[in-house]
Design an enzyme around this catalytic site. Structure first.
Site, PDB file in Angstrom:
ATOM      1  N   GLY A   8      37.663  46.025  37.305  1.00 41.11           N
ATOM      2  CA  GLY A   8      37.036  47.308  37.613  1.00 41.11           C
ATOM      3  C   GLY A   8      35.914  47.217  38.626  1.00 41.11           C
TER       4      GLY A   8
ATOM      5  N   LYS B 277      32.331  36.476  30.769  1.00 41.79           N
ATOM      6  CA  LYS B 277      33.048  37.458  31.575  1.00 41.79           C
ATOM      7  C   LYS B 277      33.158  38.750  30.762  1.00 41.79           C
ATOM      8  CE  LYS B 277      37.623  37.348  32.107  1.00 41.79           C
ATOM      9  NZ  LYS B 277      38.970  36.984  32.621  1.00 41.79           N
TER      10      LYS B 277
ATOM     11  N   GLY C 166      39.631  41.111  41.459  1.00 41.22           N
ATOM     12  CA  GLY C 166      41.054  40.850  41.596  1.00 41.22           C
ATOM     13  C   GLY C 166      41.694  41.644  42.708  1.00 41.22           C
ATOM     14  N   SER C 167      42.504  42.618  42.336  1.00 39.68           N
ATOM     15  CA  SER C 167      43.302  43.351  43.326  1.00 39.68           C
ATOM     16  C   SER C 167      42.456  44.151  44.306  1.00 39.68           C
ATOM     17  CB  SER C 167      44.290  44.273  42.616  1.00 39.68           C
ATOM     18  OG  SER C 167      43.618  45.182  41.762  1.00 39.68           O
TER      19      SER C 167
ATOM     20  N   THR D 282      42.962  33.284  33.178  1.00 41.17           N
ATOM     21  CA  THR D 282      43.944  33.649  32.161  1.00 41.17           C
ATOM     22  C   THR D 282      44.309  32.425  31.313  1.00 41.17           C
ATOM     23  OG1 THR D 282      44.819  35.181  33.838  1.00 41.17           O
ATOM     24  CG2 THR D 282      45.987  35.092  31.763  1.00 41.17           C
TER      25      THR D 282
ATOM     26  N   GLU E  26      39.623  31.839  41.782  1.00 39.91           N
ATOM     27  CA  GLU E  26      40.268  31.661  40.482  1.00 39.91           C
ATOM     28  C   GLU E  26      41.778  31.829  40.636  1.00 39.91           C
ATOM     29  OE1 GLU E  26      40.975  34.443  36.543  1.00 39.91           O
ATOM     30  OE2 GLU E  26      39.093  34.641  37.628  1.00 39.91           O
TER      31      GLU E  26
END
Length: 208
Positions: free
Chosen positions: A157, A129, A177-178, A69, A40
């Site tokens: 998370g 989501k 993500g991160s 986003t 994504e």
């Protein structure tokens, strides 16, 4: 739908936020080498549409490329025309869902409460989501009970430590993500090698 089937099969959506187009391609290839098949590109990244186009051209035969986003239908359309085959949003925007489906892409809006989740699904979303997912696997399990017919993809998370618990709680996929892609680091050879290894760890975690 081929895209939907591949999302449900491969499960892990790697979220790339903030990467420049040239780095996005390198990151995509490193993730691919680690077994990730879903990527994504968030629309609040520099030249995001260019990144989607370049990543689609570079690894589109091996990876499913989506846009994240996405806040409105116009942006969804632009992302799909750039090469995105699935659209993720942090919120429920009915017109964005409709536009995504009109162009034949997979719709994955973000929702948190049972009412939001059901509303999005009833308006045509393919997967919901659950965002943010920092409430943990137990919250997802509680939602999955009465809404077991709705595919849920926790995002925000999910880590290597809890992804297995989210899977047991009923998740059909995971937005990461991160915890997987940290674009604040320099994208050099060592970074890419470590990213491939991290991707392998995540893929192994949902297969064990």
């Amino acid at each position: 739908m081929k895209t939907l089937t591949r999302i449900l099969d491969h499960k892990i959506v790697s979220i790339v936020r903030g990467a420049k187009p040239e780095d996005a391609v390198k990151i995509a290839k490193a993730l691919r080498d680690g077994g990730i098949r879903l990527i994504e590109i968030t629309l609040n990244s520099p030249n995001a549409l260019q990144s989607i186009e370049r990543v689609s051209q570079a690894v589109g035969d091996e990876m499913v490329v989506g846009a994240g986003t996405v806040l409105d239908p116009e942006t969804a359309r632009a992302a799909i025309l750039a090469g995105a085959t699935f659209i993720l949003s942090p919120t429920v925007n009915i017109e964005t869902i409709k536009m995504t489906k009109r162009y034949g892409a997979v719709s994955i809006p973000g929702a948190f409460t049972p009412t939001e989740i059901l509303t999005a699904f009833e308006h045509g979303a393919d997967i919901i989501k659950v965002f943010p997912a920092r409430m943990g696997p137990s919250y997802l399990q509680d939602i999955h009970g009465p809404l077991s017919h709705i595919p849920l993809l926790p995002t925000g998370g999910v880590t290597l430590a809890n992804i297995g618990d989210f899977q047991k709680a009923g998740a059909v996929g995971f937005g990461i993500g991160s915890a997987l892609v940290d674009t604040k680091q320099e994208v050099n050879e060592d970074y890419l090698k470590a990213l491939t290894q991290k991707a392998e760890s995540f893929v192994s975690a949902i297969r064990s």
